[in-house]
Design an enzyme around this catalytic site. Structure first.
Site, PDB file in Angstrom:
ATOM      1  N   CYS A 167       0.136  -3.693   3.699  1.00 35.48           N
ATOM      2  CA  CYS A 167      -0.269  -4.208   2.399  1.00 35.48           C
ATOM      3  C   CYS A 167      -1.219  -3.241   1.705  1.00 35.48           C
ATOM      4  CB  CYS A 167      -0.908  -5.586   2.540  1.00 35.48           C
ATOM      5  SG  CYS A 167      -2.135  -5.689   3.848  1.00 35.48           S
ATOM      6  N   GLU A 205      -3.798 -13.594   1.560  1.00 39.04           N
ATOM      7  CA  GLU A 205      -3.748 -12.174   1.232  1.00 39.04           C
ATOM      8  C   GLU A 205      -2.294 -11.848   0.939  1.00 39.04           C
ATOM      9  OE1 GLU A 205      -2.700  -8.712   1.208  1.00 39.04           O
ATOM     10  OE2 GLU A 205      -3.141  -8.564   3.349  1.00 39.04           O
TER      11      GLU A 205
END
Length: 991
Positions: free
Chosen positions: A785, A751
């Site tokens: 994020c 990720e």
């Protein structure tokens, strides 16, 4: 325990009074018999809403959206979008009105004008005026009908300090205007005098939370300080002009702090003798009796009565939903009879203590008001100590009947513009059209025996948390409860006393010494060492891999149920240490308490969810045919290296690690250097939970050396990584190279961040949008994020949105994470601080600086920065900054907004604030993100409910916390057996 009213000494008198009042309120014919063509459109809308639940939902959603629509064409288009759904059955008249092909056509214009005029008429039923002069005219009409008033200012949510000051200033002006008008009002003894005492002719109702934009139970002292000074100004002006002030009650989360602030303020010598002040108790709350009895004790100590307004409560749906989402006990009663029974109990208690608290009974329920009258008459409550209240536009006939009986009746009268008043209007419409509403039941001519029956507390109305899914998630901490705040405060103090200790790697079940250590420092205070962490060498990494290889054969054969049990034990340990884990995050990574608490929840949920999922997957699948069995099952991959980030220092390493472990893999955790102490706490928990030696190992080390070595090692089968795109792509490339002796292809789950956008269209609720963007952009200093770094705003509302966004952000406190008032803490370290400042410099060359908040010294702080008029291709609109920097981009229309949103290399999270159904549908289909959030913030994904992960350059792999995630850690196998022997085979079910 709520006392039942059945058989009470008040029941006979209640029934007598109630029947009299009921006769005065019932119309000569059924409400529904009036549904004829000659009725006004506002009456038709209410009638249709009552009789058609599907239409009711869509109609109220349209009404909610209506004030944001600025042309008849927009109104007509939204009418068709909301009401043109085939699933909604429309009355013939309404169907004919909506039968136009073009919103700009004459029929479209007619439909828009007809419905918008009807909604405006509805609003005027419940709102006393849009301006002070209009409100005064309404008040004067009420006074001619011998009704007193309390005036409430409708307004936008107070999300900026400028708005909080404006709220105070508006009320100061309102007091002046009302009392000036009141000089010419003749005295009406029934409402202006009682027991020989002159009563204030002017009363206003205020919301305590509106005096401070950052009102927050977690910052109880700071909120109290900010609110109290403004309230003092209001109370002083009220005394000067001879007006009364009543404090409303809002959402449950603010209730305890509101009462605490008022009780302390009204004990000050300046205000202690004032009896022209009131507070509110909401009868639908389970702890309302406790609160009332506490107020009684306080009032006895104070020595001067104040008024308590008893109301049922206006936020039932919201409170119910919030409790379900957070897995909290329901604060409200779930059954209307339970609320009514509790309310009558409160009425009795309040009137029994009328010597210390004056009573104001707010209800449109004939029985409730009759009960109050019966109790008051029985107890001989003085006139000054008792009044009855109704809402403007509701219960008009009841109010008149009460006036005719000689009661002092006060009408709660909201005033203000239609847009900020829309939330209030929707609440009133919901109340008027609900099946359980007394007003509706009375309009339907229900039998008096049914309408006036004594309410009984429902035995099953327990308030236990409601399970909304098959997975039972952990509950976040409810910081509205004082003891929960104290637990965290104590943990912060205890952890601070333990700072500076040493933490060692865990290899093959042993905490080992290292040649090299690093100091993990507090980003809020760079001189404060959180802990000294030993860094593993390459040789120690080799030893850990060897230990993992040796442990793997036994661990893979360990039953999945036993592996799952260890995860559940770890979850229990985390829950028990929640406050401590929060504190470690505050100190080591600068995460404020309200950001750290849900991260602990997420870590707990990962453990329990993956335990459940592994037991499900362990059952495998069967696809049998005659004479043959086919078994599909899974086996673990082998050795998994977990490389975790610092921004979610507990939840992400927990999720990646326990997923690998429960699947039967041996796992090596290499955390980010800046969050290694928290990772060490996770390691301690996993060991205590029962992870065998070699199965799980904790390897703090440099990413560039030990991390790279582990990725390339031939015995490693899988790497899971969360971090930057640069490092993730390097890991992906290195893992693809077949090393000498390697007999497998490595799996990589990575990720790698995002450049996340939120679109705001013309129909958006700007209160929601501004708050959602501020939280999504500046929560944890933009270091998620999933954080919003771009907000794309349509032209029509760009300037309005930007102005409120800037002021809302300006109201945020920047400071140390440990300070309760802090909303924006530090960034992780000076290196990140310098990098973010470089981007800010680039932004100043590319766009207009709309806001830059100053940053305090002593830590790695960066104040929130907003750039406006940012070009979609600008550096700050394309590159991930990972800090509190927000680019505001203008879009001509929704098509352009979607193109801009999709115009980066990332596809992680995105958001849309809109009340236009077609825009919502298009975003669902065309917005290129892994997680799309509509009309809410875009951070804070929840395990099972909102599995998290993206695509494009945001990452590779299945979503964390979702049903596919564990499959990445498993190898599927199929075993097929021919079970025939010499032409025969077992037949299922044969004896």
């Amino acid at each position: 325990m709520v006392a039942q009213v059945v058989g009470s000494p008040y029941e006979a008198k209640t029934q007598e009074i109630a029947r009299h009042l009921l006769a005065a309120t019932q119309e000569s014919r059924s409400f529904f018999a009036q549904m004829r063509d000659q009725m006004r459109w506002d009456e038709r809308l209410l009638g249709w809403a009552m009789s058609n639940p599907g239409l009711r939902v869509q109609l109220f959603r349209f009404i909610d959206c209506l004030p944001a629509l600025h042309s008849n064409a927009e109104i007509a288009r939204h009418l068709q979008e909301y009401l043109g759904d085939e699933s909604v059955e429309l009355p013939v008249v309404l169907k004919g009105l909506l039968n136009f092909a073009n919103p700009d056509s004459v029929p479209g214009q007619l439909a828009a004008t007809t419905v918008s005029t009807a909604v405006e008429a509805l609003a005027h039923k419940y709102i006393a005026g849009e301006t002070i002069p209009q409100a005064i005219k309404t008040i004067e009409r009420l006074r001619k009908e011998k009704m007193a008033f309390t005036l409430d200012l409708l307004g936008e949510a107070v999300i900026t300090e400028a708005e909080a000051q404006r709220y105070l200033d508006t009320y100061l002006l309102l007091l002046d205007k009302l009392t000036e008008a009141a000089r010419s009002w003749p005295t009406i003894p029934q409402i202006d005098q009682a027991d020989g005492e002159a009563l204030p002719k002017v009363q206003v109702s205020v919301k305590l939370t509106a005096f401070y934009s950052q009102f927050n139970p977690l910052d109880a002292a700071g909120s109290q300080q900010q609110v109290t000074e403004r309230v003092r100004q209001l109370l002083r002006r009220a005394k000067e002009v001879g007006a009364a002030i009543h404090f409303d009650m809002e959402q449950y989360a603010y209730k305890n702090l509101t009462l605490a602030i008022l009780k302390q303020l009204l004990m000050e010598s300046e205000f202690r003798q004032r009896s022209d002040i009131g507070v509110t108790i909401q009868g639908y709350l389970r702890d309302s009796e406790h609160d009332l009895r506490d107020l009684i004790l306080w009032a006895k100590q104070r020595g001067t009565p104040i008024t308590v307004r008893l109301v049922k409560g206006a936020y039932w749906d919201q409170e119910t939903i919030k409790a379900q989402q957070h897995h909290w006990p329901q604060p409200v009663y779930n059954r209307k009879p339970s609320t009514d029974a509790n309310f009558e109990n409160l009425v009795r208690i309040l009137l029994e203590h009328h010597d210390v608290l004056y009573a104001a009974i707010g209800s449109h329920n004939v029985r409730t008001q009759a009960y109050a009258l019966a109790v008051a008459e029985h107890l001989q409550v003085p006139q000054r100590h008792f009044e009855q209240q109704v809402l403007y536009g509701m219960g008009d006939k009841l109010a008149k009947a009460l006036v005719d009986r000689g009661s002092r009746v006060r009408v709660y009268s909201p005033y203000g513009e239609l847009i900020p008043g829309m939330a209030y209007l929707i609440r009133r419409l919901l109340e008027n059209t609900a099946n359980s509403s007394f007003l509706r039941q009375n309009l339907e001519n229900r039998p008096p025996e049914e309408l006036l029956a004594p309410p009984v507390m429902a035995e099953d109305d327990t308030g236990e948390p409601v399970a909304t899914t098959t997975f039972h998630a952990a509950a976040d901490t409810d910081f509205a409860i004082a003891i929960n705040r104290q637990v965290v405060t104590d943990a912060l103090q205890q952890v601070q006393e333990r700072l500076g200790k040493s933490y060692r790697p865990l290899i093959n079940g042993t905490w080992v010494e290292t040649e090299t250590t690093i100091a993990s420092v507090n980003p809020s205070n760079l001189s404060e060492v959180v802990g000294h962490v030993g860094l593993v060498s390459i040789e120690q990494a080799d030893a850990a891999i060897a230990a993992a290889k040796a442990a793997f054969p036994t661990w893979r054969k360990t039953p999945a149920s036993q592996r799952a049990a260890i995860l559940r034990k770890a979850a229990d340990l985390m829950e028990a240490r929640r406050a401590e884990l929060i504190a470690w995050m505050v100190f080591e990574v600068g995460k404020i308490v309200q950001e750290a608490d849900p991260e602990v929840t997420e870590a707990i949920d990962f453990c329990r969810y993956y335990a459940d999922e592994m037991e499900r997957l362990d059952q495998g699948y069967s696809y049998d045919v005659a004479g043959e069995t086919d078994r599909y099952h899974y086996q673990p991959r082998g050795l998994v290296v977990v490389i975790s980030p610092w921004n979610f220092p507990l939840a992400i390493p927990t999720g990646m690690t326990v997923a690998a472990l429960v699947a039967g893999n041996c796992t090596l955790l290499k955390p980010a250097e800046t969050s290694s102490v928290i990772a060490a706490k996770l390691a301690e928990i996993l060991v205590e939970a029962g992870m065998p030696p070699g199965v799980f190992q904790f390897l703090p080390g440099k990413g560039s050396t030990v991390g790279a070595y582990l990725v390339k090692h031939p015995d490693v089968h899988m790497i899971t990584f969360t971090g930057s795109q640069e490092v993730g792509c390097r890991i992906y490339a290195d893992a693809a190279i077949l090393q000498p002796g390697q007999k497998h292809l490595k799996r990589v789950v990575a990720e790698m961040g995002g450049k996340n956008a939120i679109i705001i269209d013309e129909s958006a609720d700007l209160d929601q949008a501004v708050q959602g963007v501020v939280q999504s952009a500046f929560g944890y200093s933009g270091q998620k994020c999933s954080a919003c770094s771009r907000v794309i705003v349509l032209n029509a509302i760009y300037d309005t949105f930007l102005a409120r966004l800037v002021e809302a952000t300006r109201s945020l406190q920047v400071g140390p994470a440990i300070a309760p008032s802090t909303r924006v803490g530090p960034v992780i370290d000076p290196t990140a601080q310098a990098r973010i400042r470089e981007y800010i410099t680039k932004g100043k060359a590319e766009a207009t600086l709309a806001l830059e908040l100053p940053a305090p010294a002593g830590g790695s702080f960066v104040g929130p920065v907003i750039f406006s008029d940012v070009a979609p291709e600008a550096t700050i609109a394309q590159e991930e900054i990972f800090g509190p920097v927000l680019a505001v981009i203008r879009a001509a229309n929704f098509d352009e907004a979607l193109r801009i949103a999709n115009g980066t290399n990332y596809a992680l999270t995105g958001g849309l604030y809109s009340r236009t159904p077609s825009h919502i549908q298009r975003a669902q289909a065309e917005f290129e993100v892994g997680n799309l959030y509509i009309n809410r913030g875009i951070t804070g994904a929840i395990v099972a409910r909102q599995p998290f992960g993206g695509f494009k350059l945001s990452g590779v792999g299945s979503k964390a916390g979702g049903p596919d995630y564990l499959l990445q850690f498993l190898e599927p196998r199929v075993v097929t057996e021919n079970i025939q022997r010499q032409g025969f085979a077992p037949i299922e079910g044969a004896e």
